[in-house]
Design a protein around this motif. Structure first.
Motif, mmCIF file in Angstrom:
data_model
loop_
_atom_site.group_PDB
_atom_site.id
_atom_site.type_symbol
_atom_site.label_atom_id
_atom_site.label_comp_id
_atom_site.label_asym_id
_atom_site.label_seq_id
_atom_site.Cartn_x
_atom_site.Cartn_y
_atom_site.Cartn_z
ATOM 1 N N GLU A 1 0.842 -1.190 0.000
ATOM 2 C CA GLU A 1 0.000 0.000 0.000
ATOM 3 C C GLU A 1 0.880 1.243 0.000
ATOM 4 O O GLU A 1 1.639 1.482 0.934
ATOM 5 N N THR A 2 0.748 2.043 -1.069
ATOM 6 C CA THR A 2 1.573 3.249 -1.192
ATOM 7 C C THR A 2 0.868 4.248 -2.090
ATOM 8 O O THR A 2 0.083 3.859 -2.965
ATOM 9 N N PRO A 3 1.069 5.561 -1.884
ATOM 10 C CA PRO A 3 0.390 6.567 -2.704
ATOM 11 C C PRO A 3 0.791 6.503 -4.176
ATOM 12 O O PRO A 3 1.753 5.845 -4.559
ATOM 13 N N ILE A 4 0.050 7.221 -4.978
ATOM 14 C CA ILE A 4 0.131 7.106 -6.429
ATOM 15 C C ILE A 4 1.506 7.462 -6.976
ATOM 16 O O ILE A 4 1.918 6.950 -8.014
ATOM 17 N N TRP A 5 2.244 8.339 -6.297
ATOM 18 C CA TRP A 5 3.530 8.758 -6.861
ATOM 19 C C TRP A 5 4.583 7.647 -6.796
ATOM 20 O O TRP A 5 5.614 7.752 -7.447
ATOM 21 N N HIS A 6 4.330 6.579 -6.030
ATOM 22 C CA HIS A 6 5.247 5.437 -6.032
ATOM 23 C C HIS A 6 4.792 4.352 -7.005
ATOM 24 O O HIS A 6 5.414 3.293 -7.076
ATOM 25 N N HIS A 7 3.694 4.622 -7.753
ATOM 26 C CA HIS A 7 3.280 3.740 -8.842
ATOM 27 C C HIS A 7 3.954 4.215 -10.132
ATOM 28 O O HIS A 7 4.958 4.910 -10.095
ATOM 29 N N PHE A 8 3.400 3.877 -11.284
ATOM 30 C CA PHE A 8 4.041 4.201 -12.559
ATOM 31 C C PHE A 8 3.077 4.970 -13.452
ATOM 32 O O PHE A 8 1.971 4.484 -13.731
ATOM 33 N N THR A 9 3.491 6.151 -13.907
ATOM 34 C CA THR A 9 2.744 6.825 -14.952
ATOM 35 C C THR A 9 3.187 6.268 -16.293
ATOM 36 O O THR A 9 4.329 5.793 -16.437
ATOM 37 N N MET A 10 2.316 6.337 -17.285
ATOM 38 C CA MET A 10 2.596 5.698 -18.569
ATOM 39 C C MET A 10 3.292 6.626 -19.567
ATOM 40 O O MET A 10 3.379 6.345 -20.752
ATOM 41 N N ASN A 11 3.762 7.779 -19.097
ATOM 42 C CA ASN A 11 4.643 8.658 -19.872
ATOM 43 C C ASN A 11 4.007 9.232 -21.139
ATOM 44 O O ASN A 11 4.577 9.184 -22.232
ATOM 45 N N GLY A 12 2.819 9.792 -20.993
ATOM 46 C CA GLY A 12 2.224 10.506 -22.112
ATOM 47 C C GLY A 12 2.892 11.852 -22.308
ATOM 48 O O GLY A 12 3.279 12.525 -21.337
ATOM 49 N N LEU A 13 3.019 12.274 -23.556
ATOM 50 C CA LEU A 13 3.654 13.554 -23.881
ATOM 51 C C LEU A 13 2.667 14.591 -24.385
ATOM 52 O O LEU A 13 3.012 15.761 -24.527
ATOM 53 N N GLY A 14 1.431 14.181 -24.681
ATOM 54 C CA GLY A 14 0.436 15.099 -25.231
ATOM 55 C C GLY A 14 -0.210 15.949 -24.154
ATOM 56 O O GLY A 14 -0.010 15.753 -22.948
ATOM 57 N N ALA A 15 -1.011 16.929 -24.570
ATOM 58 C CA ALA A 15 -1.716 17.797 -23.628
ATOM 59 C C ALA A 15 -2.635 16.956 -22.753
ATOM 60 O O ALA A 15 -3.244 15.981 -23.209
ATOM 61 N N ALA A 16 -2.722 17.338 -21.458
ATOM 62 C CA ALA A 16 -3.486 16.543 -20.498
ATOM 63 C C ALA A 16 -4.957 16.427 -20.868
ATOM 64 O O ALA A 16 -5.599 15.410 -20.601
ATOM 65 N N ASP A 17 -5.520 17.470 -21.505
ATOM 66 C CA ASP A 17 -6.941 17.420 -21.878
ATOM 67 C C ASP A 17 -7.158 16.874 -23.276
ATOM 68 O O ASP A 17 -8.290 16.787 -23.762
ATOM 69 N N LYS B 1 -2.365 10.993 -17.527
ATOM 70 C CA LYS B 1 -3.701 10.395 -17.517
ATOM 71 C C LYS B 1 -3.699 8.982 -16.967
ATOM 72 O O LYS B 1 -4.599 8.588 -16.227
ATOM 73 N N TYR B 2 -2.682 8.178 -17.324
ATOM 74 C CA TYR B 2 -2.705 6.752 -16.997
ATOM 75 C C TYR B 2 -1.683 6.432 -15.899
ATOM 76 O O TYR B 2 -0.526 6.865 -15.965
ATOM 77 N N PHE B 3 -2.129 5.642 -14.899
ATOM 78 C CA PHE B 3 -1.251 5.144 -13.845
ATOM 79 C C PHE B 3 -1.515 3.655 -13.643
ATOM 80 O O PHE B 3 -2.665 3.208 -13.662
ATOM 81 N N ASN B 4 -0.449 2.895 -13.423
ATOM 82 C CA ASN B 4 -0.554 1.449 -13.172
ATOM 83 C C ASN B 4 0.335 1.058 -11.998
ATOM 84 O O ASN B 4 1.331 1.741 -11.704
ATOM 85 N N ASP B 5 0.018 -0.050 -11.358
ATOM 86 C CA ASP B 5 0.936 -0.594 -10.368
ATOM 87 C C ASP B 5 1.759 -1.746 -10.943
ATOM 88 O O ASP B 5 2.642 -2.281 -10.283
ATOM 89 N N ASN C 1 -7.887 8.530 -4.574
ATOM 90 C CA ASN C 1 -9.011 9.430 -4.824
ATOM 91 C C ASN C 1 -8.549 10.649 -5.616
ATOM 92 O O ASN C 1 -8.266 11.711 -5.069
ATOM 93 N N PHE C 2 -8.415 10.473 -6.928
ATOM 94 C CA PHE C 2 -8.176 11.585 -7.857
ATOM 95 C C PHE C 2 -8.495 11.071 -9.262
ATOM 96 O O PHE C 2 -8.671 9.869 -9.483
ATOM 97 N N GLU C 3 -8.566 11.977 -10.202
ATOM 98 C CA GLU C 3 -9.010 11.608 -11.550
ATOM 99 C C GLU C 3 -7.849 11.031 -12.360
ATOM 100 O O GLU C 3 -6.888 11.734 -12.667
ATOM 101 N N PHE C 4 -7.958 9.744 -12.712
ATOM 102 C CA PHE C 4 -6.961 9.098 -13.560
ATOM 103 C C PHE C 4 -7.596 7.840 -14.146
ATOM 104 O O PHE C 4 -8.715 7.449 -13.788
ATOM 105 N N SER C 5 -6.868 7.187 -15.041
ATOM 106 C CA SER C 5 -7.328 5.930 -15.634
ATOM 107 C C SER C 5 -6.208 4.909 -15.537
ATOM 108 O O SER C 5 -5.021 5.258 -15.613
ATOM 109 N N LYS C 6 -6.588 3.669 -15.360
ATOM 110 C CA LYS C 6 -5.581 2.621 -15.459
ATOM 111 C C LYS C 6 -5.477 2.199 -16.922
ATOM 112 O O LYS C 6 -6.445 2.291 -17.676
ATOM 113 N N LEU C 7 -4.297 1.760 -17.317
ATOM 114 C CA LEU C 7 -4.070 1.354 -18.708
ATOM 115 C C LEU C 7 -3.932 -0.165 -18.705
ATOM 116 O O LEU C 7 -2.865 -0.696 -18.388
#
Length: 809
Positions: free
Chosen positions: A669-685, A706-710, A753-759
């Motif tokens: 169990e650890t907060p989102i910043w110790h997970h992995f973002t999927m390295n998108g380069l485009g605009a967030a919206d 946008k995308y985070f995975n464990d 609890n924040f807006e994101f999607s799993k890939l």
């Protein structure tokens, strides 16, 4: 600088004691030139016969060739030499021209293809083992033919200055004037730069290559330029003139065959594609001798379009069925020394007197042995080691005696180097190679000067570290930066303590207060190029977290291939965006340990006073990180985080392929910043035109943050199509096809609890990249999203990407 470094890697042959055969012909017509005079150090050796041929013996490394009605030329001494002399008469030259097809001779190209196909078999690297030694000499000097003219000019200039009326000037101006005169006198007596090196080369298929610098000395410097020791020639590489990727820069013609030491050789002449053909210039830029039996390279001579710009020569010799580089020679113009003087007819008009400055390099390779007795201890340590650096044993290796100017160089320039502290000034060059700017005892990290991301905006910073001039074992450092969007200061300080000067091994303690993008992939032990390429990954990302604390670590090279780093840290961490983890808030204490391994079995390193220097990064490479969060020493988090990266590049007849595989997994169990973002380069919206800069692990068409995975796994495949063409300038362009993908999962996304999607499906994008776009140093890429995450809107799936070519694949 790139041009200088490249030419310093090339050639100069040495003493020839056997019979030498020189053929002299007329440029354009190839008719023999009878009666051409051949000189060694201005002493006549002989004259060519009616066939334009002279056979002679000499200890000179090169000879001058002169004939009435022709421009003078020179030749590097070898068993067989050819010289084409250009006519002097401008009236004849303006009428007669030489027309050559603007396409290469198919027979010449067929031979070059066999040279490429057989290169590995002909290379000494295909042997089980070998050894040889070398003696090399690099210098910077006036053109040898203009030294007498320079001395005459200098004497007249000094005589003129002595006749001028005495003018009262400040002590500083008087000092500057005196020093200027001393430098002018120095140029008349000695070379401007001189470096000698004796080396031993060992090779084993089992242990790889080992280079021992037996001795070296640089005039004017107390300490050697360690980074300069790593400059190499085409000893184990294909010469650039005939590399497949440069084929469009030249036109090749099979013109003759010649016998050398009982072996038939094809003679292939070549010229640059933009080389115009009036007879007052050489018809060709250079020529190749190719062994007809093995298709190994015997000799290469390459000249600039203008005779005064320089020339390069490399000579190989057969041994045990392989072709070893035997001699190298280089002469290349590097600017001019310019003086202003009054016109003799009109003293109101200034005229300039120019004297060309040239880089000269010669190398002799000798004492070849194969096979050799291979012992592991002979290959221990880094790829390159320095056994001696005071020049005292160079006499035992010199195959070319020092001239009077060279002997004076050590005496004269050594005193100048000490006076003007050339050691400190030259070390600035070595610092730039590592991405540092050196100022005395301080190194400034150039990568920290300016940065940009969506959270901090533009960020200005300064990072300084005391180098080995402060202390050989102890090195403090500090940094400070300010973000103009988040209006916060970031800072830190650290201390390195080395355990030895023989290899990379040190303890480090550091304190920091900074921010980082949530879910960043580990960059531990990445080199400067990899970090620079990945620096733009957060340009459009605002999902950051702050952290402050301290860390203790130990880094140690187990051998040339394997580096280990172990660390422990205690941080206070907090999300900078609206976030809640398991209803426990957004701020946590974290105590964690980490182990990092880097395995690079083919890269080549040397130990310098400034630390380990990787002078040749070769693939494959592997990186592994294991981080363990502990409920100890005040830590709130219990987790395990693994990530790994492997990269490789290889060349086949189908082209050059680059492969990058990476992935990671988080448990506990650890907060989102110790997970992995999927390295998108485009605009967030996902709105607007999708244009971005390249990154090491990023996706051009994916929304940023946008995308985070464990857990995830990704790949990056690039393939260069073996079709090279010239656009503008002297560079060649080519095309890369790129395919990138990533997939994974998130076990309990509701914990965050924040807006994101799993890939959790395969995200894919394909790309087409133009290298050296329109002759520039940039690659322009076009990418399109395909598969599960593709949408119906073309604009959402399409992206344009720019990359600096030198960053690699």
């Amino acid at each position: 600088m790139k041009k200088l470094i490249y030419f310093l890697l090339l050639s100069f042959p040495l003493v020839a004691f056997a019979q030498n055969k020189l053929k002299v012909s007329e440029a354009g017509t190839e008719n023999p030139v009878a009666g051409a005079s051949v000189f060694c150090s201005k002493k006549l050796i002989g004259r060519t016969n009616y066939e334009g041929v002279l056979t002679f013996k000499t200890k000179c490394t090169k000879v001058d060739v002169k004939a009435a009605g022709f421009y003078d030329d020179e030749a590097v001494v070898d068993r067989v030499m050819e010289v084409s002399l250009a006519k002097v008469d401008p009236k004849v030259q303006s009428i007669e021209t030489v027309l050559i097809n603007d396409s290469s001779d198919p027979l010449a190209l067929a031979i070059l293809k066999k040279v490429n196909d057989n290169y590995k078999d002909n290379s000494p690297l295909s042997l089980d083992s070998y050894s040889f030694k070398s003696y090399e000499k690099i210098s910077l000097d006036l053109d040898e033919d203009s030294i007498k003219q320079y001395n005459t000019f200098l004497q007249h200039r000094l005589d003129s200055l002595s006749l001028l009326p005495t003018v009262q000037v400040s002590e500083q101006k008087k000092k500057d004037s005196t020093e200027s005169v001393n430098v002018l006198k120095l140029m008349s007596e000695s070379k401007l730069f001189l470096w000698e090196r004796a080396s031993e080369f060992l090779y084993s298929k089992k242990y790889g290559e080992k280079i021992n610098i037996l001795d070296n000395r640089v005039a004017g410097l107390k300490d050697p330029i360690y980074e300069m020791m790593t400059l190499r020639s085409n000893r184990n590489t294909m010469p650039r003139e005939i590399r497949e990727e440069n084929r469009s820069l030249y036109r090749f013609f099979l013109t003759d065959s010649i016998e050398i030491e009982g072996r038939k050789n094809y003679v292939i002449r070549f010229r640059q594609v933009d080389y115009k053909q009036p007879l007052n210039k050489r018809r060709f830029n250079g020529y190749l001798y190719v062994d007809a039996e093995t298709y190994g390279l015997k000799k290469l001579e390459s000249n600039s379009k203008k005779k005064s710009e320089g020339s390069i020569t490399s000579i190989w010799k057969p041994m045990d069925g392989k072709w070893f580089l035997s001699k190298e020679n280089l002469k290349i113009k590097m600017g001019s020394t310019v003086f202003d003087s009054k016109n003799a007819q009109d003293e109101t008009k200034d005229q300039k007197q120019k004297f060309g400055n040239y880089v000269y390099m010669m190398a002799d390779y000798f004492d070849f042995k194969s096979p050799i007795d291979v012992q592991s201890k002979d290959f221990s340590g880094y790829t390159m080691s320095v056994q001696n650096a005071d020049g005292k044993s160079l006499d035992a290796f010199r195959t070319d005696s020092l001239s009077a100017r060279e002997k004076l160089s050590y005496e004269k320039i050594d005193s100048v180097g000490k006076k003007y502290k050339l050691d400190q000034k030259i070390s600035g060059f070595s610092g730039l190679i590592r991405g540092k700017f050196r100022a005395g005892q301080v190194d400034f990290d150039l990568s920290q000067v300016i940065k940009y991301n969506l959270y901090e905006g533009a960020m200005l910073g300064i990072a300084a570290k005391l180098n080995e001039r402060f202390h050989p074992y102890i090195s403090p450092d500090a940094y400070i930066a300010y973000g103009f969007k988040d209006h916060n200061w970031k800072y830190g300080a650290g201390l390195d303590v080395k355990t030895t000067l023989q290899k990379n091994s040190f303890f480090r303690a550091e304190y920091y207060r900074d921010v980082m993008a949530a879910g960043r992939f580990s960059e531990n032990l990445w080199n400067f190029r990899m970090k620079i390429m990945n620096a733009g990954i957060d340009l459009k990302n605002d999902r950051f977290y702050s952290y402050d604390g301290f860390k203790l670590s130990f880094e140690h090279d187990l051998n040339n291939d394997l580096t280990l780093r172990a660390s422990a840290k205690k941080d206070r961490e907090e999300a900078t965006f609206d976030y809640d983890f398991m209803q426990r808030g957004a701020r946590f204490q974290n105590f964690a340990t980490q182990l990092t391994l880097k395995y690079s079995p083919r890269s080549k390193n040397i130990m310098t006073p400034a630390g380990k220097f990787t002078y040749e990064q070769n693939y494959p490479e592997f990186f592994f990180n294991y981080e363990q969060g502990l409920n100890a020493l005040g830590g709130d988090l219990q987790y395990s985080r693994f990530d790994a990266l492997a990269q490789h590049s290889f060349k086949t007849k189908a082209g050059v392929t680059g492969l990058r595989l990476y992935g990671g997994i988080v448990t506990g169990e650890t907060p989102i910043w110790h997970h992995f973002t999927m390295n998108g380069l485009g605009a967030a919206d996902g709105s607007g035109f999708n244009y971005n800069l390249t990154s090491f692990l990023g996706f051009a068409t994916m929304e940023s943050g946008k995308y985070f995975n464990d857990k995830f796994a990704g790949f990056y495949i690039t393939h260069r199509i073996p079709w090279y063409f010239r656009t503008f300038g002297k560079t060649t362009s080519s095309f890369d096809i790129i395919y990138r993908g990533v997939s994974g999962d998130m076990k309990d996304p509701e914990q965050h609890n924040f807006e994101f999607s799993k890939l959790d499906h395969l995200y894919q994008e394909v790309g087409f990249e133009v290298n050296h776009f329109l002759g520039t140093p940039f690659n322009l890429g076009f990418f399109y999203r395909v598969g599960y995450y593709a949408t119906d809107a073309f604009k959402e799936n399409f992206a344009v990407q720019l990359k600096l070519n030198v960053l690699g694949f």
